[in-house]
Design a protein around this motif. Sequence first.
Motif, PDB file in Angstrom:
ATOM      1  N   ASP A  96       0.833  -1.210   0.000  1.00 12.90           N
ATOM      2  CA  ASP A  96       0.000   0.000   0.000  1.00 12.90           C
ATOM      3  C   ASP A  96       0.867   1.259   0.000  1.00 12.90           C
ATOM      4  O   ASP A  96       0.550   2.234  -0.712  1.00 12.90           O
ATOM      5  CB  ASP A  96      -0.913  -0.002   1.220  1.00 12.90           C
ATOM      6  N   ARG A  97       1.939   1.247   0.766  1.00 15.59           N
ATOM      7  CA  ARG A  97       2.818   2.424   0.783  1.00 15.59           C
ATOM      8  C   ARG A  97       3.459   2.645  -0.579  1.00 15.59           C
ATOM      9  O   ARG A  97       3.547   3.779  -1.065  1.00 15.59           O
ATOM     10  CB  ARG A  97       3.895   2.245   1.863  1.00 15.59           C
ATOM     11  N   GLN A  98       3.893   1.561  -1.204  1.00 15.12           N
ATOM     12  CA  GLN A  98       4.498   1.688  -2.529  1.00 15.12           C
ATOM     13  C   GLN A  98       3.489   2.217  -3.545  1.00 15.12           C
ATOM     14  O   GLN A  98       3.822   3.075  -4.389  1.00 15.12           O
ATOM     15  CB  GLN A  98       5.052   0.331  -2.984  1.00 15.12           C
ATOM     16  N   LEU A  99       2.256   1.702  -3.482  1.00 19.67           N
ATOM     17  CA  LEU A  99       1.240   2.182  -4.412  1.00 19.67           C
ATOM     18  C   LEU A  99       0.952   3.670  -4.202  1.00 19.67           C
ATOM     19  O   LEU A  99       0.812   4.450  -5.164  1.00 19.67           O
ATOM     20  CB  LEU A  99      -0.051   1.371  -4.239  1.00 19.67           C
ATOM     21  N   ARG A 100       0.848   4.071  -2.938  1.00 19.58           N
ATOM     22  CA  ARG A 100       0.576   5.487  -2.668  1.00 19.58           C
ATOM     23  C   ARG A 100       1.709   6.375  -3.184  1.00 19.58           C
ATOM     24  O   ARG A 100       1.467   7.468  -3.736  1.00 19.58           O
ATOM     25  CB  ARG A 100       0.378   5.688  -1.162  1.00 19.58           C
ATOM     26  N   LEU A 107       3.790   5.691  -5.728  1.00 13.20           N
ATOM     27  CA  LEU A 107       3.753   5.716  -7.192  1.00 13.20           C
ATOM     28  C   LEU A 107       2.595   6.582  -7.693  1.00 13.20           C
ATOM     29  O   LEU A 107       2.765   7.391  -8.626  1.00 13.20           O
ATOM     30  CB  LEU A 107       3.619   4.290  -7.737  1.00 13.20           C
ATOM     31  N   VAL A 108       1.414   6.415  -7.104  1.00  8.31           N
ATOM     32  CA  VAL A 108       0.267   7.219  -7.526  1.00  8.31           C
ATOM     33  C   VAL A 108       0.524   8.698  -7.243  1.00  8.31           C
ATOM     34  O   VAL A 108       0.208   9.579  -8.063  1.00  8.31           O
ATOM     35  CB  VAL A 108      -1.012   6.727  -6.818  1.00  8.31           C
ATOM     36  N   GLY A 109       1.118   8.962  -6.074  1.00  9.05           N
ATOM     37  CA  GLY A 109       1.426  10.362  -5.761  1.00  9.05           C
ATOM     38  C   GLY A 109       2.392  10.972  -6.751  1.00  9.05           C
ATOM     39  O   GLY A 109       2.246  12.134  -7.165  1.00  9.05           O
ATOM     40  N   LEU A 110       3.398  10.174  -7.167  1.00  5.52           N
ATOM     41  CA  LEU A 110       4.367  10.656  -8.159  1.00  5.52           C
ATOM     42  C   LEU A 110       3.679  10.960  -9.480  1.00  5.52           C
ATOM     43  O   LEU A 110       3.933  11.995 -10.115  1.00  5.52           O
ATOM     44  CB  LEU A 110       5.472   9.622  -8.338  1.00  5.52           C
ATOM     45  N   VAL A 111       2.779  10.047  -9.904  1.00  5.65           N
ATOM     46  CA  VAL A 111       2.073  10.259 -11.172  1.00  5.65           C
ATOM     47  C   VAL A 111       1.186  11.495 -11.085  1.00  5.65           C
ATOM     48  O   VAL A 111       1.106  12.299 -12.037  1.00  5.65           O
ATOM     49  CB  VAL A 111       1.238   9.009 -11.516  1.00  5.65           C
ATOM     50  N   VAL A 112       0.505  11.672  -9.957  1.00  2.00           N
ATOM     51  CA  VAL A 112      -0.369  12.846  -9.798  1.00  2.00           C
ATOM     52  C   VAL A 112       0.448  14.122  -9.842  1.00  2.00           C
ATOM     53  O   VAL A 112       0.051  15.124 -10.483  1.00  2.00           O
ATOM     54  CB  VAL A 112      -1.163  12.738  -8.483  1.00  2.00           C
ATOM     55  N   VAL A 113       1.597  14.135  -9.178  1.00  2.00           N
ATOM     56  CA  VAL A 113       2.438  15.338  -9.201  1.00  2.00           C
ATOM     57  C   VAL A 113       2.892  15.640 -10.620  1.00  2.00           C
ATOM     58  O   VAL A 113       2.853  16.801 -11.082  1.00  2.00           O
ATOM     59  CB  VAL A 113       3.643  15.154  -8.258  1.00  2.00           C
ATOM     60  N   LEU A 114       3.325  14.587 -11.342  1.00  3.26           N
ATOM     61  CA  LEU A 114       3.754  14.803 -12.725  1.00  3.26           C
ATOM     62  C   LEU A 114       2.594  15.270 -13.592  1.00  3.26           C
ATOM     63  O   LEU A 114       2.764  16.124 -14.480  1.00  3.26           O
ATOM     64  CB  LEU A 114       4.347  13.506 -13.295  1.00  3.26           C
ATOM     65  N   GLY A 115       1.409  14.707 -13.334  1.00  7.14           N
ATOM     66  CA  GLY A 115       0.238  15.139 -14.113  1.00  7.14           C
ATOM     67  C   GLY A 115      -0.094  16.586 -13.848  1.00  7.14           C
ATOM     68  O   GLY A 115      -0.433  17.352 -14.781  1.00  7.14           O
ATOM     69  N   LEU A 116      -0.014  17.016 -12.585  1.00  2.01           N
ATOM     70  CA  LEU A 116      -0.268  18.422 -12.263  1.00  2.01           C
ATOM     71  C   LEU A 116       0.766  19.334 -12.899  1.00  2.01           C
ATOM     72  O   LEU A 116       0.436  20.411 -13.422  1.00  2.01           O
ATOM     73  CB  LEU A 116      -0.273  18.601 -10.738  1.00  2.01           C
ATOM     74  N   PRO A 134       4.413   0.039 -13.748  1.00  2.00           N
ATOM     75  CA  PRO A 134       4.900  -0.093 -12.363  1.00  2.00           C
ATOM     76  C   PRO A 134       3.781  -0.168 -11.329  1.00  2.00           C
ATOM     77  O   PRO A 134       3.880  -0.925 -10.360  1.00  2.00           O
ATOM     78  CB  PRO A 134       5.743   1.173 -12.178  1.00  2.00           C
ATOM     79  N   VAL A 135       2.731   0.647 -11.551  1.00  2.00           N
ATOM     80  CA  VAL A 135       1.637   0.630 -10.581  1.00  2.00           C
ATOM     81  C   VAL A 135       0.934  -0.728 -10.575  1.00  2.00           C
ATOM     82  O   VAL A 135       0.678  -1.317  -9.519  1.00  2.00           O
ATOM     83  CB  VAL A 135       0.639   1.757 -10.905  1.00  2.00           C
ATOM     84  N   LEU A 136       0.622  -1.258 -11.749  1.00  2.00           N
ATOM     85  CA  LEU A 136      -0.055  -2.553 -11.817  1.00  2.00           C
ATOM     86  C   LEU A 136       0.861  -3.675 -11.324  1.00  2.00           C
ATOM     87  O   LEU A 136       0.400  -4.645 -10.723  1.00  2.00           O
ATOM     88  CB  LEU A 136      -0.506  -2.832 -13.251  1.00  2.00           C
ATOM     89  N   SER A 137       2.154  -3.546 -11.562  1.00  2.83           N
ATOM     90  CA  SER A 137       3.103  -4.551 -11.084  1.00  2.83           C
ATOM     91  C   SER A 137       3.114  -4.622  -9.568  1.00  2.83           C
ATOM     92  O   SER A 137       3.089  -5.703  -8.976  1.00  2.83           O
ATOM     93  CB  SER A 137       4.507  -4.241 -11.607  1.00  2.83           C
ATOM     94  N   VAL A 138       3.130  -3.463  -8.919  1.00  2.00           N
ATOM     95  CA  VAL A 138       3.114  -3.443  -7.457  1.00  2.00           C
ATOM     96  C   VAL A 138       1.778  -3.950  -6.928  1.00  2.00           C
ATOM     97  O   VAL A 138       1.715  -4.705  -5.943  1.00  2.00           O
ATOM     98  CB  VAL A 138       3.405  -2.019  -6.947  1.00  2.00           C
ATOM     99  N   ALA A 139       0.697  -3.579  -7.576  1.00  2.30           N
ATOM    100  CA  ALA A 139      -0.636  -3.957  -7.101  1.00  2.30           C
ATOM    101  C   ALA A 139      -0.872  -5.448  -7.196  1.00  2.30           C
ATOM    102  O   ALA A 139      -1.523  -6.046  -6.324  1.00  2.30           O
ATOM    103  CB  ALA A 139      -1.703  -3.201  -7.894  1.00  2.30           C
ATOM    104  N   THR A 140      -0.349  -6.100  -8.240  1.00  2.00           N
ATOM    105  CA  THR A 140      -0.594  -7.529  -8.449  1.00  2.00           C
ATOM    106  C   THR A 140       0.527  -8.410  -7.942  1.00  2.00           C
ATOM    107  O   THR A 140       0.367  -9.623  -7.847  1.00  2.00           O
ATOM    108  CB  THR A 140      -0.785  -7.805  -9.950  1.00  2.00           C
ATOM    109  N   GLY A 141       1.667  -7.797  -7.606  1.00  7.88           N
ATOM    110  CA  GLY A 141       2.789  -8.615  -7.168  1.00  7.88           C
ATOM    111  C   GLY A 141       3.498  -9.309  -8.308  1.00  7.88           C
ATOM    112  O   GLY A 141       4.297 -10.214  -8.083  1.00  7.88           O
TER     113      GLY A 141
END
Length: 846
Positions: free
Chosen positions: A26-30, A32-41, A186-193
């Motif tokens: 969960d920490r890794q996903l957060r 990665l998602v946070g990084l993508v959101v920052v880049l998107g902004l 990367p996000v799907l890789s972390v989510a599915t293992g």
Amino acid sequence: MSDDSIALSNDKDRMSQDNDEDNVTDRQLRLLVGLVVVLGLCTTAGLGAYTLLRLPDPPPAPLTLAALCGLMIIAHRTRVYVRVKSNIDGNTWAEVPVLIGLTLIPAPWVVFSAIAAIVVVRCLKWLGPQKTAFGIAKEALTTGSAAAVFLALGVHADLSQPAFPVLPIVLALAAYIVVDHLVFVPVLSVATGSSAWQVALHDWASKVILHLGELVAALLVVGVFATGTNPLLLLVVPLVVVCMHLWQSRSVRTREERESWQRLAKATDELNAVDLTQVLHSATTRAAQIFSAAEAAIDLTGRRVRATESQVLADGPIPADDVPPPDETTVDLIAHDGSVRVGVLRLRFGGSVRLTEVEQYKLRTFASAVCTAIRNAQAYAELARIAAENAHAATHDPLTGLANRRRLYDRAERLFRPSARSGLFALLLIDLNHFKEVNDTLGHAAGDHVLREVAGRLRDAAAPGDLVARLGGDEFAVLLTGLPTPALAGHRATGMLAALDASIEVEGMRLTVEAAGGIALAAGTGSVEELMRRADIAMYQAKRAGEQTVVYAHARDTADLERLLLTGELRRAVAEHEFTVDFQPIVDLGTGEVVAAEALARWHHPDQGSLSPVRFLETVERSGQLPAFADAVLEQSLIARQSWQEAGFDLPVAVNVSPRSLLDPTFPGAVLARLARHDVPADRLVLELTETLTVSQLDVVERTLAELRNAGVRLAIDDFGTGVSSLSVLSRIPVHQLKIDREFVAGVQTSTEAAAVVRTTVDLARNLHLTVVAEGVESEPQRRALWSLGCTSGQGHLFARPYSAARFLSTLQRGSGGRPGVLAVALHDEGSVVRLPARRLPNLPA
């Protein structure tokens, strides 16, 4: 700590470890998602600034932006769903309106339109704030990368006079695809293992074809706008998109169904196991793989197995505070006929997932296969348990739990093999003294308690590697193994018997158990039977001498060791007809007339000459040749009697019977069949029983003897008076005749005790309506003394020695004084004695 406590502790450890791993994921996903959101902004802000500073033209018409947003919404909603483990991936046509829009309106406005479209799509299907933010940011990055390519190449967008930039379109599509994979994989890789490569290459062939179709569709639309071609050609684009969408959807579903059924078939093969744990572990991991679940679990009675597709997470008791998660799908494990429910299969997808009808059918099929596999494994486990119990019962004594005779023999036979030798070994045979008194006085329950206590003490006193067994009754045996020296056998035996010294409390009384032990050291070669025989001899020597233990010594072995050599020759002797029968006449003591004959077996050994039964009968009884030997003796006896009858002498023939033959349930039938074959009346056969041997087996032989007597066969007790239970024998065995042992006949003249025994036997026989035959009559005075005591028949060297059948017939024919069938002078003048009917021999001719 108990095994259940250890298992529960291990399950808690695994659950704790699983929770820690989930927290890390969960920490890794957060992150990665946070990084993508920052880049998107950042991308959105940069394009906004670029629009304000570098684009002097007014924004496109709202209708144009609305139309572009609508196309993008439609493209996002047109999705081919692909399941990756518990996550849903989808291939859309969103790239096509982006590429078309970049050629018609300024690039920043295309990005803003794409962001607006994805916001609408996410609002229509809310997936939570994290996934929504990630989707919007990803769309900003992918569309922004395509827009950056157009801006970098200086492509001027013009709705009224659009250009046809083929290369920028190709490069923009490539940038869009690359950024999409860099963000999403990367996000799907972390989510599915799963590994990043596994996610990136998943369904790669369909993706390549899809992107080529997108490129063709984008180029076709832009080409129509740029070249002024007939706008009706644009109608072809939806058809192409629809066709490719349908093809891809069908292809993906077909492939996934094929792979899923292949996995199901493979999983069914793996379920063909006999170990329940293996079945449960395989079923849970395969369920997670087949149905793309984050986790699968199987609940049995009091047991739960949880697993992902790569590993088993837990196997132990079901937690008392178990609460099923809301995203769980369950199916009962029920047999095909619906009669048995063995458990529940649980699937957790990590989100709301609705299984299709095909997936539900597949789940029911898999659950049925798992149910069958579990029942088979449980049945096999039950059969294995029953087999183990039967195997244990076959090799252990039910009363004491010690090894029985069979297991003792098996273990000793293995020790006799040279490959299994690890030092000397010996056999200690233990017999309790006066144990019968415990049973007779206190009852069998008390006797059983004493036996169990003795067994426990012997087991505790045994050295590691020794085998303690109960042979039956109050007889125990200990196989002493790993002896460095022969002397240590006596030391160990003394220690084991010393363990019995302490008194045993039975029903409030304290009893002292005494025992005698015989020790036999195993020779370099030999057999278990010989080892047991030697230990038995030593044990009885200890009893007679009043000693606690005696070691077998060859010099003190009163048994004829020659019998051991004869054992291996019995089969040949039977096959070669080396066993013959001689006959000794039984004579009326008053008249000297032959009234019967006794059959006496002989072994004409090729090397040792004629052997009497004393030398070989015990060997025959202990071998497997006893039935063949008894059959041969009876056959020869009946043939001889038939030859005498043809010559005019209708004499009964008496044949000795081993008590072991009477234990054979087929013996009566074999005897009666022989009589019928030779047409001999049953009352012309007398079977002689050894009283001292049959007393201990009365319960077993009574039925056999009753069957023979009812058929007409006559029975006699041989050596009567030498046993300790003569009256018991007479009261239970239906005999017709008593044979007085030669020991009393020899002393009938000189011993008042012997004469008293003869007189008592004759009186007893008269009262029971039995006949009496005296054995070993050697002299005329003995004959007269017996006659005076009331004994009417006898046999011995006074009349004739044992002869062959032919010589016996010649002796009968020759007779004495020219009288055939008479072997001695009468004790009285003919006619001077009147024979009373009560004095006649019921089974002998008058």
